[in-house]
Design a protein around this motif. Structure first.
Motif, PDB file in Angstrom:
ATOM      1  N   GLY A  86      -4.721   5.834   2.468  1.00 17.76           N
ATOM      2  CA  GLY A  86      -3.695   5.138   3.244  1.00 17.76           C
ATOM      3  C   GLY A  86      -3.047   6.021   4.289  1.00 17.76           C
ATOM      4  O   GLY A  86      -1.992   5.677   4.835  1.00 17.76           O
ATOM      5  N   LYS A  89      -2.297   4.037   8.823  1.00 21.33           N
ATOM      6  CA  LYS A  89      -1.790   2.695   8.592  1.00 21.33           C
ATOM      7  C   LYS A  89      -2.791   1.656   9.097  1.00 21.33           C
ATOM      8  O   LYS A  89      -3.304   1.759  10.205  1.00 21.33           O
ATOM      9  CB  LYS A  89      -0.450   2.528   9.318  1.00 21.33           C
ATOM     10  CG  LYS A  89       0.259   1.230   9.018  1.00 21.33           C
ATOM     11  CD  LYS A  89       1.609   1.190   9.731  1.00 21.33           C
ATOM     12  CE  LYS A  89       2.334  -0.122   9.467  1.00 21.33           C
ATOM     13  NZ  LYS A  89       3.641  -0.167  10.179  1.00 21.33           N
ATOM     14  N   GLU A 135      -2.318   4.404  15.672  1.00 16.86           N
ATOM     15  CA  GLU A 135      -1.768   5.071  14.492  1.00 16.86           C
ATOM     16  C   GLU A 135      -2.472   6.400  14.240  1.00 16.86           C
ATOM     17  O   GLU A 135      -1.831   7.401  13.919  1.00 16.86           O
ATOM     18  CB  GLU A 135      -1.910   4.155  13.266  1.00 16.86           C
ATOM     19  CG  GLU A 135      -1.236   4.680  12.016  1.00 16.86           C
ATOM     20  CD  GLU A 135       0.276   4.748  12.142  1.00 16.86           C
ATOM     21  OE1 GLU A 135       0.890   5.545  11.406  1.00 16.86           O
ATOM     22  OE2 GLU A 135       0.843   4.016  12.977  1.00 16.86           O
TER      23      GLU A 135
END
Length: 729
Positions: A86, A89, A135
């Motif tokens: 993770g 994002k 991101e």
């Protein structure tokens, strides 16, 4: 320093604001817990850390990293681990598997440069692919910025704040002009930016250095309360400060003026220099006030009849001066009511509210701080909000503050009453008055003898001195207040008369003490003597005030001493250390910065966001494992994560400036070693008027005398008065 190297196996904790991280590093021989500032690092990345081993009392042996080298994983398995964690994002385990299966070791090149290829993956649209690319670039832009800025002794927390403003161009921008770091959100000292410039071999008189010096000195003056400065004196100051010829400063002023960053304006035949945003705020204020004051008031009812009516419904008989104030407000689109304690300001405000309610007008009541808003709400039995809540802060706006209420979406009220107006600074008032409808009446209520706002400007004083805004100045102390030595002495001090104690039955006491004796007495009064004699609660009813944070009689030392006495370590009380400060369950704390995004839950189960500078609360519970503090501010419970701990400090003792807008049943004021520059009248006056029932001053008589006699109010340069006179000439 020792060196360790390996792959990041697991992220235990990571602060997005500070970069502080706790992780497990897999080396060739063992797993090592590593702690330190490692912004944006993810599982699967390669890490080289330099630092020392430490033994944490709760978590055992850890490697404390002083500096790190981070690189992306290169083999497909490690890339999958990184993405599946993770770290980026928009990519979880499912998408990580699909992306790595398709692109293998080229995955990062695709993420960075070819979002259209990423959109070939099932479930990833082109818009999602571009969001993932942004991101990914942000994460590694932050890491690159942290590594680059660390060469110049800039910590990761500071680097993250810099990147949040400068964005992907951080490295290029700082390389081109390191003096941008003297601006928001960093506010580096000029000397620190100058050191970076010297390492970059910049000339001492290059334009960016001179302009950086000008902007730094202007911002420094705004922190001191000035919205502008005299140009002649300013040029000399900057020239001396950065060591360049005055001609260079004058040329750079012209350059900055052409860029629109500063404004040069002649005020009373003297040239002044403004930061552009402060100039704009003053122009907005004066233009809107001028616009409001030309409104014609069409009152249908006779004011004398209305005053008799509100006297009946409130069961009160107003004095002539109070009637004059109510009448002035009734007949003026903008008006000021000012006066000291016991002069009836609150009684007048209650009368004004009754007056306009009787006419069916919608009224909004506000104040600069939460405690001030609650106080005026309690006294008037009407709802009141902070100015920020009234304007409806847009969530997520943080330092770049935005409000939902503005010129295009004005406040719905027809009457706006602002209490404790002496505390309102220029920028906030400009934002507030912009959101006022053109037919709204404004009533400004405050004590012009109190300390001015913490931010730039001294608006209440400027408006009164302009003689343009109608003003009623209350000086008479009403009979019931004449029995209070706190009130009588406050007015005496205002007139340069030394305060006096009036025996054991008085509510005002002065104790001659300093050093060990002053500290010992202060602790006794707070912990035992006042609770035993008056039934006061040491936490809720008594507040220690100090002129400053420094020295033995300052808040920094007294908070440590009072915490030890009022809330000592105990087996049943958890505590947590942050930047050398120990926070303990049941500690009394203060929020020292507006946080518009922090969520809370009320006792009735409803929730909202926002906690404000000056709010005082108690630590109910500490979760040491997850590094959380649960803090109660009246009926609101907030959850503070580690990145918010820096917004708190103990509040057993607070500065007089922080106490503005508050009232406490009992105040213990320590002036035992007050610095000479803080020995002035309106600071003493402000401190004394915080006490409702009892005031004890501990210190030396000569300091009390000097503060009483020194009527030198802090000079604040401003253009408000001049602009008002020009627009209403």
């Amino acid at each position: 320093m020792k060196r360790i190297e390996g792959n990041v196996a697991h992220i235990t904790f990571q602060s997005t604001d500070t970069g502080f991280t706790v992780l497990e590093l897999e080396t060739e021989s063992e797993y090592i817990t590593v702690v330190g500032e490692m912004a944006g690092i993810g599982e699967g990345q390669k890490l080289v850390a330099f630092g020392e081993y430490t033994n944490h009392p709760s978590f055992g042996v850890q490697f404390k990293a002083e500096s790190v080298e981070i690189s992306l994983p290169s083999d497909a398995n490690a890339i999958y681990t990184y993405l599946a964690s993770g770290a980026v994002k928009g990519i979880g385990m499912v998408f990580a598997k699909r992306i790595v299966e398709k692109f293998g070791e080229d995955t990062f090149d695709v993420l960075d440069n070819f979002p259209e290829k990423l959109a070939q993956i099932q479930g990833i649209s082109m818009s999602k692919a571009k969001a993932i690319q942004q991101e990914f670039k942000k994460i590694h832009g932050v890491q690159d910025a942290v590594i680059f800025l660390s060469r110049y002794n800039i910590a990761a927390k500071e680097a993250i704040a810099i990147y949040s403003v400068l964005g992907p161009n951080t490295i290029e921008t700082v390389t081109e002009n390191p003096f941008v770091l003297c601006g928001e959100p960093c506010f580096f000292e000029f000397e620190r930016a100058d050191e970076i410039a010297q390492k970059m071999m910049m000339e001492y008189d290059c334009s960016c250095r001179v302009e950086g010096g000008i902007m730094f000195v202007l911002r420094h003056n705004s922190i001191k309360g000035h919205t502008c400065v005299p140009e002649g004196k300013f040029v000399e100051t900057v020239s001396s400060f950065i060591g360049v010829e005055p001609e260079k400063v004058i040329q750079s002023l012209q350059n900055l003026s052409e860029q629109g960053l500063i404004i040069e304006e002649k005020i009373y035949d003297k040239e002044f220099v403004f930061l552009a945003e402060l100039y704009a705020a003053e122009i907005v204020i004066t233009q809107k006030l001028t616009e409001l004051m030309v409104n014609e008031i069409h009152n249908l009812e006779d004011i004398n009849y209305l005053i008799k009516y509100i006297e009946q419904i409130n069961d009160i008989t107003y004095a002539e001066k109070q009637k004059e104030a109510i009448s002035r407000v009734y007949n003026s689109p903008v008006s000021i009511i000012t006066g000291g304690p016991g002069t009836g300001k609150t009684t007048i405000v209650k009368g004004i509210i009754s007056l306009f309610e009787a006419q069916g007008l919608k009224i909004s009541l506000c104040a600069p701080t939460g405690r001030a808003a609650k106080r005026i709400s309690d006294l008037t039995d009407r709802p009141a909000k902070t100015i920020h809540r009234l304007l409806e802060v847009v969530p997520g706006s943080r330092d770049n503050l935005r409000f939902a209420r503005n010129k295009d979406n004005p406040l719905p009220c027809q009457v706006l009453i602002i209490d404790e107006f002496s505390m309102v600074d220029t920028v906030l008032f400009a934002q507030l008055i912009t959101a006022v409808k053109s037919n709204c009446r404004i009533v400004l209520v405050g004590d012009s003898n109190q300390l001015p706002a913490v931010g730039p400007g001294n608006i209440l004083k400027d408006l009164i001195e302009s003689d343009i805004v109608p003003c009623v100045m209350l000086t008479e102390i009403f009979r019931q207040s004449q029995q209070s030595q706190i009130v009588v002495n406050a007015h005496n001090i205002n007139n340069g008369i030394a305060p006096v104690s009036a025996g054991k039955e008085s509510d005002f006491f002065f104790i001659d003490a300093d050093g060990d004796r002053a500290e010992e007495l202060l602790v006794q009064f707070v912990t035992s003597r006042l609770p035993q004699a008056y039934g006061y609660d040491s936490f809720d009813d008594i507040q220690v005030l100090c002129p400053s944070r420094k020295k033995r009689g300052g808040t920094a030392n007294l908070n440590v001493v009072l915490q030890k006495s009022l809330n000592p370590p105990a087996a049943n009380k958890k505590e947590i250390s942050f930047n050398g400060v120990i926070f303990r369950e049941c500690d009394k704390v203060m929020q020292i910065k507006n946080n518009y995004d922090l969520e809370y839950v009320k006792d009735d189960g409803n929730g909202d966001i926002g906690v404000f500078n000056g709010d005082i609360g108690v630590i109910e519970r500490i979760d040491t494992f997850n590094k959380l503090m649960y803090i109660r501010f009246e009926d609101r419970l907030y959850t503070y994560t580690q990145e918010e701990f820096g917004q708190l400090e103990h509040s057993y003792a607070i500065t007089v400036h922080k106490s503005q807008g508050c009232e406490f049943k009992a105040v213990v004021l320590c002036i035992s070693d007050t610095a000479k520059e803080l020995q002035y009248r309106n600071l003493l006056y402000t401190a004394i008027t915080r006490a409702k029932e009892l005031l004890i001053i501990i210190g030396k008589p000569y300091i009390l005398g000097q503060m009483t006699l020194n009527h030198r109010k802090q000079l604040r340069y401003s253009g408000i008065k001049y602009f008002l006179e020009e627009m209403n000439g």
